[in-house]
Design an enzyme around this catalytic site. Structure first.
Site, PDB file in Angstrom:
ATOM      1  N   THR A  94      49.646  41.648  61.514  1.00 33.55           N
ATOM      2  CA  THR A  94      50.394  40.194  61.182  1.00 33.55           C
ATOM      3  C   THR A  94      50.047  39.258  62.423  1.00 33.55           C
ATOM      4  OG1 THR A  94      52.784  40.963  60.350  1.00 33.55           O
ATOM      5  CG2 THR A  94      52.382  38.973  61.604  1.00 33.55           C
ATOM      6  N   LYS A 113      56.904  51.249  52.191  1.00 34.03           N
ATOM      7  CA  LYS A 113      56.495  50.618  53.781  1.00 34.03           C
ATOM      8  C   LYS A 113      55.673  49.426  53.064  1.00 34.03           C
ATOM      9  CE  LYS A 113      52.191  50.160  56.176  1.00 34.03           C
ATOM     10  NZ  LYS A 113      51.559  49.358  56.488  1.00 34.03           N
ATOM     11  N   PHE A 129      60.978  39.384  67.655  1.00 36.01           N
ATOM     12  CA  PHE A 129      61.422  39.135  66.203  1.00 36.01           C
ATOM     13  C   PHE A 129      63.016  37.952  66.964  1.00 36.01           C
ATOM     14  CE2 PHE A 129      61.210  43.734  65.361  1.00 36.01           C
ATOM     15  CZ  PHE A 129      59.179  43.046  65.445  1.00 36.01           C
ATOM     16  N   TRP A 183      54.676  35.020  62.816  1.00 38.41           N
ATOM     17  CA  TRP A 183      55.407  35.328  61.624  1.00 38.41           C
ATOM     18  C   TRP A 183      56.260  34.177  61.058  1.00 38.41           C
ATOM     19  CZ3 TRP A 183      60.787  36.206  60.411  1.00 38.41           C
ATOM     20  CH2 TRP A 183      60.908  36.485  59.563  1.00 38.41           C
TER      21      TRP A 183
END
Lengths: 706, 706
Positions: free
Chosen positions: B167, B200, B538, B567
């Site tokens: 990412t 995964k 996050f 993200w």
């Protein structure tokens, strides 16, 4: 999707809502909405109803013109004779190797070919310069178009060297399209890489009747067999992993893992809800299941001794014919005996060949029976929760691959070979698309594996039953070589030099061997379809031998019998065959299926009777009990004899056909009795083909493929 | 090939023969031959020397103009900043699922992207609408162009959930190209389908930093892993078949089969002649070999107990971890224990990643050592006669696959993952081609698997050693989550909900866990490359936690440390990272390799010493004796700890690293010590990802991939 060619949204005067109607319905006076000046580009969707402004009369008039243009365009798309640029051939003598011939010809760019045969830009997905996948949406666009003629190429009982069915198929379409200017398509099977590197070599035809580039055809192609392998082996891994997990966890632990709490919420996936419904548990909240319901939900209770789903590889790997798996400590002693089959023998290959749409394929994948549970009930891919994943892995494989012959005529390659251990036919979807593309007066030539007793029988009883398509003509391929073998000539085997009986004139052997040809003609006639015999001429065949075969063939009921020289001359060498096929296609075909196991054994193979082993009988009883008793039958039988004994040539009689076991491919939709012992995994010979295969690292040319 | 841009055939006045010279050398007065009016089309080959007519002065003048135009064109091709049409992103909140984000964006047609970044039409092979393979000929065309900057993305020791290296890699190139308008390329590894359907999920990045379409990326892609599987398993089948054939045939029978009489002539194939030369038998006529020479030629005499070549599947199939093969009667009792590895662990994958040309790949494939003979000498793929076939199977896989990010910037996908059991880096060829395409001021961002102790160490010591490329910057990816785990937080595992320590602010855990970050920074500094820490933020991370990590990172020697929000925000969220990387790339890099097993264990992992098992010691002795003692080392070690024990988090010290065994990948060019027990075949969990994966048969949309 090409909606814009068929329907526009209209508001009929006085009607409150727009409706979608075929363009051909539009009449003067219709008030049109949402017109756009881009409509004629054929790219803009016409069913946009977000704005409701009524257009002016001028625009309506323009729309009418567009409608007329579109109608004209649709008509021209559907019925025109292709304006195909054929590639010129200048055959050399002696005939060079297949790869040299293939390399000497420059194929057209596949998008050019696609355009020539009426495919729209958004109906193809290009893979490199010479291969393209064709989208199934075409079947919707051309659904009102009448089908072309449907021709099957089958053969007499072959020698182990093969008698050239693919070559005849390709030679025939080269003759039809490049020489007689008739639209035609060849539909071929994708070869397995096992034999390509083993003993057989490629399957792209040969000599001057080939699909090019032959190395692209023979190697990965567009990955369909790899996709089948991936799907097949995911299902296999899911079975053993599930048995292990059930054996090592409590109901509660299984439930917590199968239906986990994610972000504070516990929910069933769609496939789990479907399983609940099958179990008669009409609940959707995971918290409300009783202990007994949880137990039934989490336990498939597979009986390992009943697993019929095998792993596959697309490699001739004999050491995987019988193996023991699960011997690592991590598998906690749950060892069992298993096997790998060659990938093209996978039921998923059979499903690919027999499916008629994405939806149908997904349904068939879900119905695959992999084992029984301990109560004797079938366990399916759907029970394992893997249907969607299998469909995802197969989403591109379902699209046929477009390639071309040496003379630039179109070919579909789709689904796989091995008519002895599988049904061995190319796909229904490729045939259906091709039948639309060639138009009413065109021809689609498809091929069935091995002799007519196997490949053709399965083509009629299994493939035509699933597709509803009716063949117009059968071309039965014979060679003087194979006929001599049936007449009592010495044995023929791959790698060994041919005995002199096969290279010198011997009319007696030919005459005696014609019994096999006669029998195969009779088998074809059982199904009510006219048959043209194609004698694939080798340079050692004498004119007298050739004449004799053609004479006997016609006496035996063939509509015609024609010597062919496409191997040395290309399509020009098969023009007479093409003319005979065209004529035969105007004959009346009174096609019918043959039904039971006994009928196939007696009427097709010529057996006196069948003999079921106890195992076979108990499997038949089980499948009948499970509700699979009415499925068609796909015999697994040697291709080297009409009987179950490969060494019995000619037309064996008086034998009892032994059925050693019976298996079921529920997803594909047939039961397959095993006749004697049939290996589902070929081996590598002492000197495999790969000794001669090489890649020039500078020119990137492939060498040694044949 | 793009010869016409570099060279033309000229006859210099007075010289008898045409010579091929670079276009830039042409001077007025040069007399040109074989000029054609089509030259400017850029399609015509200029090195045709069949006609020797000297052209008129007028044509020579036209040629000069063409040369100037061509020079100008080459210059514009090489140095221009891309005129890239970037795709607009409008990130939603909350962030939808990966597949929903991917599907909501329409990718550019891949041929449009290819043109934008300076690829010529004949340098790409299109696979569908969104993928294309790029031909290696480009490396020749742009060989004089300076390389761009080379950036490696590595990570701290991850949790089993992964910390978002892919990412970050994708976010970084989206920021560089779509926001800072700097040419950049991401070079990623092709994911294994095993984990995709296992636990995964996919590996196309995530959120608003993804490669699209993500289902194409995660599924078959352009078939490279399938090609590797086919090549790997052909070699495996060849080994066992050869042992069987040698065990069941006399020297004479073997010789007659290996060197058969074909059309009356008996001849060696090229690969057999090469084997004769290696055996010191300087003969080319098969009839002249002595009995002793025949015996040496036909018998590889493989010792079955030394076979190290395993079969592979790209499926998580734990029941294949240890198996017994050859149990069918047809294999005549030659059973042996074997195993399947996951396909991406194949040495052929390592070769694909490390090779620099088709010729080099073929050479490496031939050098693969599969076993020893009974005298202890290595037996290679070349000895088995299969080199050419392996190269043919891999001929397309060697070309990197071009795709794009969500913002329309270019990505190469090539070679595979699994840095724990393999070297786990994407390919040298993709990096080299990308470095040319971005131009001197551009950036190529490539990714190494797992923590810097494994993926980066192998990137430097193995990949950079093979390529000669020197990295400018390392981006080290960290997450608050992983740092908390290293600081003593509760265990993190896939499928289980995260404990509250990970969702609430806890500065102490973060501060304690930064030891792992510090250690990984130090490891990077050992290699002499500037390091930028990318903190992948996050939504549960508190501003104080983020600040703390960045502060400690800078104190620990990082050039910079930047929080990233790609993200949730796409490239815009990684602009600061991109700026930091650009700045760091101007720092001096004093890149060097680290050498021995001991150095890696002590300096990188922090072990006190290593301990070789007797098996490992005897293998080392054998490889040294066989001349493989100087090869670089590729450690097979858990990625979940700096040590060999996955449960030891933070920075373990005082441990002795146990080397249980040592294997060799001679074709790939490294020795790999096994640290503790490393599984080369993942398993399926109780609830595999496939429960959520589905295909809508009407829209053809894939669901449930992540």
């Amino acid at each position: 999707m090409s909606w814009e060619l068929h329907h526009v949204d209209v508001v009929v005067a006085g009607s409150p809502k727009p409706e979608s109607v075929p363009v051909s319905w539009l009449k003067p006076g219709t008030t049109l909405i949402n017109c756009s000046s881009d409509l004629l580009s054929g790219r803009q969707s016409l069913n946009n109803t977000t704005e409701n402004a009524v257009c002016s009369l001028a625009v309506a008039m323009r729309m009418q013109n567009m409608v007329k243009n579109t109608e004209r365009w649709i008509h021209s798309q559907q019925l025109r004779k292709w304006d195909l640029h054929c590639l010129k051939l200048q055959p050399l003598s002696p005939v060079p190797s297949d790869i040299e011939i293939s390399r000497a010809q420059s194929p057209k760019a596949v998008d050019v070919l696609a355009k020539e045969i009426g495919l729209l830009t958004d109906e193809i997905e290009i893979y490199g310069q010479t291969k393209a996948k064709v989208r199934l949406s075409l079947l919707e666009r051309l659904k009102d178009q009448p089908d072309g003629k449907y021709v099957l190429v089958a053969g007499i009982t072959p020698t182990p060297l093969g008698e050239g069915k693919s070559t005849v198929t390709i030679g025939l379409v080269q003759a039809l399209t490049a020489h007689l200017k008739i639209n035609s398509f060849a539909c071929l099977r994708q070869p397995s890489q096992g034999p390509t590197f083993g003993v057989k070599g490629g399957a792209a035809g040969g000599g001057y009747a080939q699909v090019i580039p032959m190395e692209e055809f023979n190697l990965h192609l567009t990955g369909d067999i790899h996709a089948i392998t991936a799907a097949n082996n995911l299902l296999a891994a899911a079975i053993d992993a599930r048995i292990l997990h059930e054996n090592t966890q409590s109901d509660k632990a299984l439930y917590n893992r199968l239906v986990p709490v994610v972000k504070g919420v516990r929910g069933f996936s769609s496939i789990q809800l479907a399983r609940l419904r099958r179990l008669g548990i009409n609940k959707t909240d995971p918290e409300t299941l009783t202990e007994e319901e949880i137990s039934r939900f989490v336990r498939l209770d597979i009986d390992p001794s009943t697993i019929t789903w095998q792993r596959v590889v697309d490699t001739n790997d004999r050491f995987l014919r019988k193996i023991t798996i699960g011997q690592a400590n991590t598998e906690k002693g749950f060892v069992r005996q298993a096997q790998f089959d060659i990938a093209v023998a996978s039921e998923i290959m059979a499903i690919l060949a027999l499916t008629t749409s994405l939806e149908d394929m997904k349904e068939r994948l879900g119905k695959i029976v992999v084992a029984n549970d301990k109560k004797g009930e079938p366990v399916t891919a759907e029970d394992l929760g893997v249907t969607g994943a299998l469909a995802v892995l197969m989403k591109d494989a379902i699209k046929p691959t477009l390639m071309q012959t040496l003379e630039g005529t179109p070919v579909f390659v789709h689904a796989g070979p091995f008519a002895n251990i599988a049904h061995g036919n190319s796909s229904i979807l490729a045939d259906k698309i091709a039948l639309k593309l060639v138009g009413e007066k065109g021809f689609v030539v498809t091929e069935a594996g091995f002799g007519a007793d196997i490949g053709m029988e399965k083509f009629f009883n299994i493939k035509c039953r699933a597709s509803g398509l009716v063949p117009s003509v059968v071309v039965l391929v014979a060679t003087v070589r194979a006929l001599k073998m049936h007449g009592g000539g010495p044995s023929v085997s791959a790698g060994a030099p041919l005995k002199k009986e096969y290279t010198e004139e011997n009319l007696q052997l030919v005459a005696d061997g014609c019994c096999n040809l006669q029998k195969q003609i009779q088998i074809t006639q059982l199904f009510g379809v006219p048959v043209v015999v194609a004698l694939n001429v080798f340079k050692t065949d004498s004119p007298a031998e050739v004449d004799l075969v053609c004479k006997i063939a016609k006496q035996s009921g063939a509509f015609d019998a024609v010597p062919c020289n496409h191997w040395s001359d290309g399509g020009r060498g098969a023009v007479k065959l093409a003319q005979a096929v065209e004529k035969a296609a105007n004959q009346k075909s009174s096609f019918k299926y043959l039904y039971s196991l006994e009928t196939i054994a007696q009427k097709v193979y010529g057996a006196e009777d069948i003999e079921l082993s106890p195992a076979a009988q108990s499997q038949i009883d089980r499948y009948t009990r499970q509700g699979f008793g009415k499925l068609p039958i796909c015999m697994a039988k040697t291709h080297l004899s009409l009987s179950h004994q490969p060494e019995k040539k000619g037309v064996p009689t008086g034998f009892i056909l032994p059925i050693s076991d019976v298996r079921a491919s529920i997803g594909a939709g047939f039961i397959y009795p095993l006749v004697g012992t049939m290996s589902t995994m070929p081996g590598l010979p002492t000197r495999p083909c790969f000794y001669d295969i090489d890649l020039d690292p500078v020119t990137e040319e492939v060498k040694g493929l044949f």
